[in-house]
Design a protein around this motif. Structure first.
Motif, PDB file in Angstrom:
ATOM      1  N   GLN A  21       0.828  -1.210   0.000  1.00 20.47           N
ATOM      2  CA  GLN A  21       0.000   0.000   0.000  1.00 20.47           C
ATOM      3  C   GLN A  21       0.863   1.262   0.000  1.00 20.47           C
ATOM      4  O   GLN A  21       0.553   2.245  -0.682  1.00 20.47           O
ATOM      5  N   ARG A  22       1.937   1.230   0.769  1.00 17.04           N
ATOM      6  CA  ARG A  22       2.845   2.385   0.791  1.00 17.04           C
ATOM      7  C   ARG A  22       3.491   2.612  -0.576  1.00 17.04           C
ATOM      8  O   ARG A  22       3.665   3.752  -1.006  1.00 17.04           O
ATOM      9  N   ARG A  23       3.874   1.516  -1.252  1.00 19.51           N
ATOM     10  CA  ARG A  23       4.436   1.645  -2.608  1.00 19.51           C
ATOM     11  C   ARG A  23       3.422   2.286  -3.542  1.00 19.51           C
ATOM     12  O   ARG A  23       3.766   3.104  -4.385  1.00 19.51           O
ATOM     13  N   HIS A  24       2.176   1.912  -3.391  1.00 17.44           N
ATOM     14  CA  HIS A  24       1.106   2.485  -4.201  1.00 17.44           C
ATOM     15  C   HIS A  24       1.017   3.995  -3.943  1.00 17.44           C
ATOM     16  O   HIS A  24       0.901   4.783  -4.898  1.00 17.44           O
ATOM     17  N   THR A 145      -5.729  -0.560   6.119  1.00 19.29           N
ATOM     18  CA  THR A 145      -7.017  -0.136   5.567  1.00 19.29           C
ATOM     19  C   THR A 145      -7.007   1.344   5.218  1.00 19.29           C
ATOM     20  O   THR A 145      -7.432   1.746   4.125  1.00 19.29           O
ATOM     21  N   GLU A 146      -6.528   2.173   6.126  1.00 20.30           N
ATOM     22  CA  GLU A 146      -6.503   3.617   5.868  1.00 20.30           C
ATOM     23  C   GLU A 146      -5.566   3.964   4.715  1.00 20.30           C
ATOM     24  O   GLU A 146      -5.897   4.788   3.861  1.00 20.30           O
ATOM     25  N   THR A 147      -4.407   3.330   4.666  1.00 16.42           N
ATOM     26  CA  THR A 147      -3.455   3.598   3.583  1.00 16.42           C
ATOM     27  C   THR A 147      -4.035   3.162   2.243  1.00 16.42           C
ATOM     28  O   THR A 147      -3.909   3.875   1.242  1.00 16.42           O
ATOM     29  N   ALA A 148      -4.708   2.019   2.218  1.00 15.61           N
ATOM     30  CA  ALA A 148      -5.329   1.551   0.979  1.00 15.61           C
ATOM     31  C   ALA A 148      -6.430   2.506   0.516  1.00 15.61           C
ATOM     32  O   ALA A 148      -6.538   2.814  -0.683  1.00 15.61           O
ATOM     33  N   ALA A 149      -7.232   2.987   1.449  1.00 14.02           N
ATOM     34  CA  ALA A 149      -8.289   3.941   1.084  1.00 14.02           C
ATOM     35  C   ALA A 149      -7.669   5.209   0.491  1.00 14.02           C
ATOM     36  O   ALA A 149      -8.133   5.721  -0.537  1.00 14.02           O
ATOM     37  N   ALA A 151      -4.752   5.456  -0.922  1.00 10.97           N
ATOM     38  CA  ALA A 151      -4.163   5.137  -2.230  1.00 10.97           C
ATOM     39  C   ALA A 151      -5.230   5.279  -3.313  1.00 10.97           C
ATOM     40  O   ALA A 151      -4.964   5.802  -4.399  1.00 10.97           O
ATOM     41  N   GLY A 152      -6.432   4.845  -3.018  1.00  7.04           N
ATOM     42  CA  GLY A 152      -7.537   5.016  -3.957  1.00  7.04           C
ATOM     43  C   GLY A 152      -7.858   6.479  -4.204  1.00  7.04           C
ATOM     44  O   GLY A 152      -8.144   6.888  -5.337  1.00  7.04           O
ATOM     45  N   HIS A 153      -7.806   7.282  -3.145  1.00 11.95           N
ATOM     46  CA  HIS A 153      -8.020   8.723  -3.313  1.00 11.95           C
ATOM     47  C   HIS A 153      -6.963   9.308  -4.238  1.00 11.95           C
ATOM     48  O   HIS A 153      -7.276  10.124  -5.122  1.00 11.95           O
ATOM     49  N   LEU A 154      -5.714   8.888  -4.039  1.00 11.74           N
ATOM     50  CA  LEU A 154      -4.639   9.395  -4.896  1.00 11.74           C
ATOM     51  C   LEU A 154      -4.790   8.911  -6.330  1.00 11.74           C
ATOM     52  O   LEU A 154      -4.447   9.643  -7.267  1.00 11.74           O
ATOM     53  N   ASP A 155      -5.300   7.706  -6.521  1.00  6.72           N
ATOM     54  CA  ASP A 155      -5.577   7.217  -7.877  1.00  6.72           C
ATOM     55  C   ASP A 155      -6.523   8.182  -8.593  1.00  6.72           C
ATOM     56  O   ASP A 155      -6.282   8.582  -9.736  1.00  6.72           O
ATOM     57  N   ALA A 156      -7.617   8.535  -7.917  1.00  9.67           N
ATOM     58  CA  ALA A 156      -8.598   9.435  -8.528  1.00  9.67           C
ATOM     59  C   ALA A 156      -7.992  10.818  -8.763  1.00  9.67           C
ATOM     60  O   ALA A 156      -8.178  11.406  -9.840  1.00  9.67           O
ATOM     61  N   ALA A 157      -7.261  11.325  -7.786  1.00 12.00           N
ATOM     62  CA  ALA A 157      -6.654  12.650  -7.936  1.00 12.00           C
ATOM     63  C   ALA A 157      -5.669  12.665  -9.102  1.00 12.00           C
ATOM     64  O   ALA A 157      -5.669  13.591  -9.925  1.00 12.00           O
ATOM     65  N   ARG A 158      -4.844  11.639  -9.200  1.00 16.96           N
ATOM     66  CA  ARG A 158      -3.850  11.591 -10.280  1.00 16.96           C
ATOM     67  C   ARG A 158      -4.533  11.536 -11.636  1.00 16.96           C
ATOM     68  O   ARG A 158      -4.110  12.210 -12.590  1.00 16.96           O
TER      69      ARG A 158
END
Length: 170
Positions: A21-24, A145-149, A151-158
């Motif tokens: 998750q951190r790598r993501h 769980t929080e890091t994965a959530a 990561a999804g936010h950053l996916d959308a932002a990117r």
């Protein structure tokens, strides 16, 4: 705190999941320039850099160094941050990213040195009331769980910033 030569199988499995998750988190923002990292893309106003700072201070530092270990210096410093989501314009982006990497390393040291069923050393009653997490295992699962959530936010932002998408091929 002594770090065992080899963490047990459960610790290794949880560390592997958390590391992914951190790598993501770092991978999805790789290649963004400082302006793009600071650009808010959602109405709430957070930026990619603000989210990473939040993860460094409010997640990695808070849960592992304050809650899990009871580090009094970290607990005292919690009051110095008004809003980790807002990055001071004078702070270079690389400093925020380096802080996140440092906090993850410090968190990993806590995870490898502490049994998963260890009781938490400190609980922020003023923030959360009665404890809802009780062991290092529960903290690690919460942080995954929080890091994965996020990561999804950053996916959308990117994707909103430049159309780039994070693809993981297995």
């Amino acid at each position: 705190m002594t770090v065992p030569a080899t963490p047990d199988a459960e610790s290794r499995a949880l560390l592997t999941s958390l590391a992914g998750q951190r790598r993501h988190i770092l991978g999805i923002i790789e290649g963004l320039d400082a302006d793009a990292l600071r650009r808010p893309v959602l109405p709430s106003g957070w930026s990619c850099l603000g989210l990473v700072q939040h993860l460094a201070l409010d997640v990695e530092r808070f849960w592992f160094r304050a809650v899990a270990t009871g580090d009094q210096e970290v607990i005292r410093a919690l009051d110095d941050i008004d809003d980790a989501w807002q990055v001071d314009p004078a702070v270079p982006a690389d400093d925020v990213l380096d802080r996140y990497r440092r906090e993850t390393e410090l968190a990993d040291a806590v995870i490898t040195a502490t049994p998963m069923d260890a009781a938490l050393a400190w609980w922020p009653h003023h923030l959360f009331g009665d404890p809802h997490l009780h062991s290092l295992r529960e903290v690690v699962l919460h942080v995954i769980t929080e890091t994965a959530a996020h990561a999804g936010h950053l996916d959308a932002a990117r994707e909103l910033i430049d159309g780039h998408r994070w693809l993981v091929l297995t």
